[in-house]
Design a protein around this motif. Sequence first.
Motif, PDB file in Angstrom:
ATOM      1  N   CYS A 131       0.815  -1.221   0.000  1.00 17.14           N
ATOM      2  CA  CYS A 131       0.000   0.000   0.000  1.00 17.14           C
ATOM      3  C   CYS A 131       0.852   1.276   0.000  1.00 17.14           C
ATOM      4  O   CYS A 131       0.300   2.379   0.115  1.00 17.14           O
ATOM      5  CB  CYS A 131      -0.959  -0.009   1.182  1.00 17.14           C
ATOM      6  SG  CYS A 131      -0.174  -0.492   2.708  1.00 17.14           S
ATOM      7  N   ALA A 132       2.160   1.149  -0.152  1.00 17.34           N
ATOM      8  CA  ALA A 132       3.022   2.344  -0.110  1.00 17.34           C
ATOM      9  C   ALA A 132       2.651   3.339  -1.212  1.00 17.34           C
ATOM     10  O   ALA A 132       2.554   4.544  -0.959  1.00 17.34           O
ATOM     11  CB  ALA A 132       4.486   1.933  -0.240  1.00 17.34           C
ATOM     12  N   HIS A 133       2.439   2.819  -2.424  1.00 16.35           N
ATOM     13  CA  HIS A 133       2.127   3.728  -3.531  1.00 16.35           C
ATOM     14  C   HIS A 133       0.764   4.397  -3.341  1.00 16.35           C
ATOM     15  O   HIS A 133       0.615   5.588  -3.630  1.00 16.35           O
ATOM     16  CB  HIS A 133       2.173   2.976  -4.871  1.00 16.35           C
ATOM     17  CG  HIS A 133       3.573   2.847  -5.412  1.00 16.35           C
ATOM     18  ND1 HIS A 133       4.430   1.848  -5.014  1.00 16.35           N
ATOM     19  CD2 HIS A 133       4.276   3.630  -6.268  1.00 16.35           C
ATOM     20  CE1 HIS A 133       5.598   2.001  -5.628  1.00 16.35           C
ATOM     21  NE2 HIS A 133       5.534   3.073  -6.394  1.00 16.35           N
ATOM     22  N   ILE A 134      -0.215   3.633  -2.845  1.00 16.59           N
ATOM     23  CA  ILE A 134      -1.541   4.227  -2.611  1.00 16.59           C
ATOM     24  C   ILE A 134      -1.417   5.360  -1.583  1.00 16.59           C
ATOM     25  O   ILE A 134      -1.956   6.452  -1.782  1.00 16.59           O
ATOM     26  CB  ILE A 134      -2.531   3.157  -2.069  1.00 16.59           C
ATOM     27  CG1 ILE A 134      -2.703   2.032  -3.086  1.00 16.59           C
ATOM     28  CG2 ILE A 134      -3.879   3.784  -1.709  1.00 16.59           C
ATOM     29  CD1 ILE A 134      -3.444   2.436  -4.330  1.00 16.59           C
ATOM     30  N   ALA A 135      -0.665   5.088  -0.513  1.00 16.14           N
ATOM     31  CA  ALA A 135      -0.504   6.091   0.541  1.00 16.14           C
ATOM     32  C   ALA A 135       0.241   7.323   0.001  1.00 16.14           C
ATOM     33  O   ALA A 135      -0.188   8.464   0.218  1.00 16.14           O
ATOM     34  CB  ALA A 135       0.258   5.484   1.716  1.00 16.14           C
ATOM     35  N   ILE A 190      -6.317   1.323   5.214  1.00 16.86           N
ATOM     36  CA  ILE A 190      -6.288   0.388   4.074  1.00 16.86           C
ATOM     37  C   ILE A 190      -6.419  -1.054   4.582  1.00 16.86           C
ATOM     38  O   ILE A 190      -7.147  -1.874   4.003  1.00 16.86           O
ATOM     39  CB  ILE A 190      -4.983   0.567   3.259  1.00 16.86           C
ATOM     40  CG1 ILE A 190      -4.974   1.933   2.565  1.00 16.86           C
ATOM     41  CG2 ILE A 190      -4.836  -0.538   2.220  1.00 16.86           C
ATOM     42  CD1 ILE A 190      -3.666   2.288   1.872  1.00 16.86           C
ATOM     43  N   SER A 191      -5.720  -1.358   5.690  1.00 17.22           N
ATOM     44  CA  SER A 191      -5.728  -2.744   6.191  1.00 17.22           C
ATOM     45  C   SER A 191      -7.119  -3.181   6.659  1.00 17.22           C
ATOM     46  O   SER A 191      -7.421  -4.375   6.682  1.00 17.22           O
ATOM     47  CB  SER A 191      -4.717  -2.892   7.333  1.00 17.22           C
ATOM     48  OG  SER A 191      -5.153  -2.140   8.437  1.00 17.22           O
ATOM     49  N   LYS A 192      -7.966  -2.197   7.019  1.00 15.91           N
ATOM     50  CA  LYS A 192      -9.307  -2.540   7.492  1.00 15.91           C
ATOM     51  C   LYS A 192     -10.245  -2.844   6.325  1.00 15.91           C
ATOM     52  O   LYS A 192     -11.349  -3.339   6.519  1.00 15.91           O
ATOM     53  CB  LYS A 192      -9.885  -1.368   8.309  1.00 15.91           C
ATOM     54  CG  LYS A 192      -9.302  -1.265   9.712  1.00 15.91           C
ATOM     55  CD  LYS A 192      -9.957  -0.121  10.455  1.00 15.91           C
ATOM     56  CE  LYS A 192      -9.345   0.025  11.841  1.00 15.91           C
ATOM     57  NZ  LYS A 192      -9.816   1.251  12.507  1.00 15.91           N
ATOM     58  N   ARG A 193      -9.815  -2.531   5.119  1.00 18.32           N
ATOM     59  CA  ARG A 193     -10.685  -2.714   3.957  1.00 18.32           C
ATOM     60  C   ARG A 193     -10.584  -4.146   3.426  1.00 18.32           C
ATOM     61  O   ARG A 193      -9.543  -4.801   3.594  1.00 18.32           O
ATOM     62  CB  ARG A 193     -10.272  -1.755   2.846  1.00 18.32           C
ATOM     63  CG  ARG A 193     -10.571  -0.335   3.208  1.00 18.32           C
ATOM     64  CD  ARG A 193     -10.307   0.547   2.038  1.00 18.32           C
ATOM     65  NE  ARG A 193     -10.955   1.831   2.245  1.00 18.32           N
ATOM     66  CZ  ARG A 193     -11.076   2.752   1.317  1.00 18.32           C
ATOM     67  NH1 ARG A 193     -10.581   2.525   0.130  1.00 18.32           N
ATOM     68  NH2 ARG A 193     -11.675   3.882   1.571  1.00 18.32           N
ATOM     69  N   PRO A 194     -11.613  -4.588   2.733  1.00 17.01           N
ATOM     70  CA  PRO A 194     -11.493  -5.887   2.064  1.00 17.01           C
ATOM     71  C   PRO A 194     -10.413  -5.806   0.973  1.00 17.01           C
ATOM     72  O   PRO A 194     -10.177  -4.730   0.417  1.00 17.01           O
ATOM     73  CB  PRO A 194     -12.878  -6.116   1.454  1.00 17.01           C
ATOM     74  CG  PRO A 194     -13.609  -4.828   1.558  1.00 17.01           C
ATOM     75  CD  PRO A 194     -12.937  -3.991   2.586  1.00 17.01           C
ATOM     76  N   LYS A 195      -9.806  -6.930   0.692  1.00 16.36           N
ATOM     77  CA  LYS A 195      -8.649  -6.953  -0.213  1.00 16.36           C
ATOM     78  C   LYS A 195      -8.932  -6.296  -1.561  1.00 16.36           C
ATOM     79  O   LYS A 195      -8.093  -5.586  -2.114  1.00 16.36           O
ATOM     80  CB  LYS A 195      -8.190  -8.406  -0.435  1.00 16.36           C
ATOM     81  CG  LYS A 195      -7.125  -8.827   0.542  1.00 16.36           C
ATOM     82  CD  LYS A 195      -6.492 -10.118   0.116  1.00 16.36           C
ATOM     83  CE  LYS A 195      -5.331 -10.458   1.053  1.00 16.36           C
ATOM     84  NZ  LYS A 195      -4.730 -11.751   0.737  1.00 16.36           N
ATOM     85  N   GLU A 196     -10.125  -6.548  -2.097  1.00 19.32           N
ATOM     86  CA  GLU A 196     -10.427  -6.039  -3.442  1.00 19.32           C
ATOM     87  C   GLU A 196     -10.597  -4.505  -3.463  1.00 19.32           C
ATOM     88  O   GLU A 196     -10.646  -3.903  -4.542  1.00 19.32           O
ATOM     89  CB  GLU A 196     -11.671  -6.742  -4.017  1.00 19.32           C
ATOM     90  CG  GLU A 196     -12.981  -6.481  -3.290  1.00 19.32           C
ATOM     91  CD  GLU A 196     -13.214  -7.434  -2.112  1.00 19.32           C
ATOM     92  OE1 GLU A 196     -12.257  -8.131  -1.716  1.00 19.32           O
ATOM     93  OE2 GLU A 196     -14.335  -7.468  -1.586  1.00 19.32           O
ATOM     94  N   LYS A 197     -10.708  -3.901  -2.286  1.00 23.08           N
ATOM     95  CA  LYS A 197     -10.897  -2.442  -2.255  1.00 23.08           C
ATOM     96  C   LYS A 197      -9.666  -1.704  -1.726  1.00 23.08           C
ATOM     97  O   LYS A 197      -9.722  -0.505  -1.452  1.00 23.08           O
ATOM     98  CB  LYS A 197     -12.113  -2.101  -1.387  1.00 23.08           C
ATOM     99  CG  LYS A 197     -13.427  -2.483  -2.044  1.00 23.08           C
ATOM    100  CD  LYS A 197     -14.590  -1.868  -1.326  1.00 23.08           C
ATOM    101  CE  LYS A 197     -15.886  -2.129  -2.097  1.00 23.08           C
ATOM    102  NZ  LYS A 197     -17.054  -1.603  -1.402  1.00 23.08           N
ATOM    103  N   ARG A 198      -8.568  -2.416  -1.613  1.00 23.02           N
ATOM    104  CA  ARG A 198      -7.378  -1.791  -1.017  1.00 23.02           C
ATOM    105  C   ARG A 198      -6.666  -0.821  -1.962  1.00 23.02           C
ATOM    106  O   ARG A 198      -5.803  -0.071  -1.525  1.00 23.02           O
ATOM    107  CB  ARG A 198      -6.416  -2.875  -0.523  1.00 23.02           C
ATOM    108  CG  ARG A 198      -6.934  -3.479   0.767  1.00 23.02           C
ATOM    109  CD  ARG A 198      -5.989  -4.440   1.402  1.00 23.02           C
ATOM    110  NE  ARG A 198      -6.599  -5.006   2.599  1.00 23.02           N
ATOM    111  CZ  ARG A 198      -6.092  -5.992   3.299  1.00 23.02           C
ATOM    112  NH1 ARG A 198      -4.951  -6.552   2.923  1.00 23.02           N
ATOM    113  NH2 ARG A 198      -6.704  -6.439   4.369  1.00 23.02           N
ATOM    114  N   ASN A 199      -7.031  -0.882  -3.222  1.00 23.82           N
ATOM    115  CA  ASN A 199      -6.422   0.069  -4.156  1.00 23.82           C
ATOM    116  C   ASN A 199      -7.250   1.345  -4.293  1.00 23.82           C
ATOM    117  O   ASN A 199      -6.860   2.261  -5.017  1.00 23.82           O
ATOM    118  CB  ASN A 199      -6.258  -0.579  -5.538  1.00 23.82           C
ATOM    119  CG  ASN A 199      -5.123  -1.579  -5.535  1.00 23.82           C
ATOM    120  OD1 ASN A 199      -4.186  -1.458  -4.747  1.00 23.82           O
ATOM    121  ND2 ASN A 199      -5.219  -2.596  -6.365  1.00 23.82           N
ATOM    122  N   ASP A 200      -8.393   1.385  -3.622  1.00 21.98           N
ATOM    123  CA  ASP A 200      -9.233   2.586  -3.682  1.00 21.98           C
ATOM    124  C   ASP A 200      -8.637   3.681  -2.804  1.00 21.98           C
ATOM    125  O   ASP A 200      -7.779   3.421  -1.958  1.00 21.98           O
ATOM    126  CB  ASP A 200     -10.655   2.269  -3.184  1.00 21.98           C
ATOM    127  CG  ASP A 200     -11.357   1.298  -4.126  1.00 21.98           C
ATOM    128  OD1 ASP A 200     -10.800   1.027  -5.211  1.00 21.98           O
ATOM    129  OD2 ASP A 200     -12.434   0.788  -3.763  1.00 21.98           O
TER     130      ASP A 200
END
Lengths: 287, 89
Positions: free
Chosen positions: A150-154, A254-264
């Motif tokens: 999730c580094a890039h998303i952050a 991000i970690s609390k989200r379901p896997k498929e929504k972690r790029n949102d």
Amino acid sequence: MSYLLEAQQLLIVGMSADPVLCLTNAVAWLDPFWDEFADEDDYGEDGDTLSLALRVVRDSFPDIYVQVIERLRNGSSWEEVERLLCSEIEKLGIPLENLEFMPYGIPMPAYGVALEDPEFYQSHPDVIPVVQAFGIDPAAHPYQVEVPECAHIAGQSIAASLEDHPDEGYRNLSWLMQWLFSCSGNSTIDFDYETMCEFQPLSWEQENIDFAAAIIHEADEIISYALNGLKFLQTHSSVLTALHTNVRRIYKAISKRPKEKRNDNPRVRCVWPSVASGIDRTTLACA
Amino acid sequence: MGQVTLTLTSLRDCLAQVEPVTLLGMELLKQGSLHPQVGWFPTGIARSQMIEAVTELVGYTRRSAYAATQISHLAAVPLTSLQLMEYGL
């Protein structure tokens, strides 16, 4: 005046009086390479880089073409002409170290960052404290740096949120994030060399040269802002601490989200300390 | 609308009336020829004027080459009313 000079002067006057001879003389004087470029489609494919360079400057940069003609008429060697062409094209903003590179298309710099590449941190050790905020520790992984998913998303979220910040220091911090996390929209900033090599280079035509020069000029500005952003972080330890805190909060969201929504978009409200403008809160993705 | 007939003679007369092109480079040569000079070409011309002259000349060369290409692709016109007696020989 000697008879020879008198004869020459007579010929010059005669040639200038006749329209066809005068035109021919003008071509010989001002455009001696006109016949080299009779075939419009032949753009240096025969490997003659000097011909290609001359054609490019003749078509697009008459000021450089004039300099070449003047140099040749003054007895300069072809090597000197090559150096002149390189330096003048570089002045336009195109990084051309050698004419040998011309047949491959317009060379573009690649400032893009590969966070996984240990060599990047060897050449830019000053960014290590910044990437450490994202859980990236180059010293711990000397061969292949581990980058959290999730580094890039952050990084991209922080970049977007600070883009329009009233404080210049924070806007520069946004540019730093855009550079580190490849989200500036400028391909020379976002792509590393290997990625850039996968794209077909621009051909040496006027509009492409203008386009490339504009991209490179913008990239130089972005890098300059990003380096100012780095300096801003180095001189404001409270901002670096806030960066650590905000990244941690984004990772948590991000970690609390379901896997498929972690790029949102993580939609986290970040808090930044007041530095100069007095504004201390910046909202990330309030939508 | 009446039919316009263009003969070889009228075409030649028409082309003969076209004024020779005047380019800055030619003007500079003419001006230079008025004064004795060491080389074939005038010297001491301002860089900006040289650039203007080169730009104009390169553009003229390009337009001329384009016109020549266009003319070379013109379709042949059959002259049905013309009898060429020598053709039989």
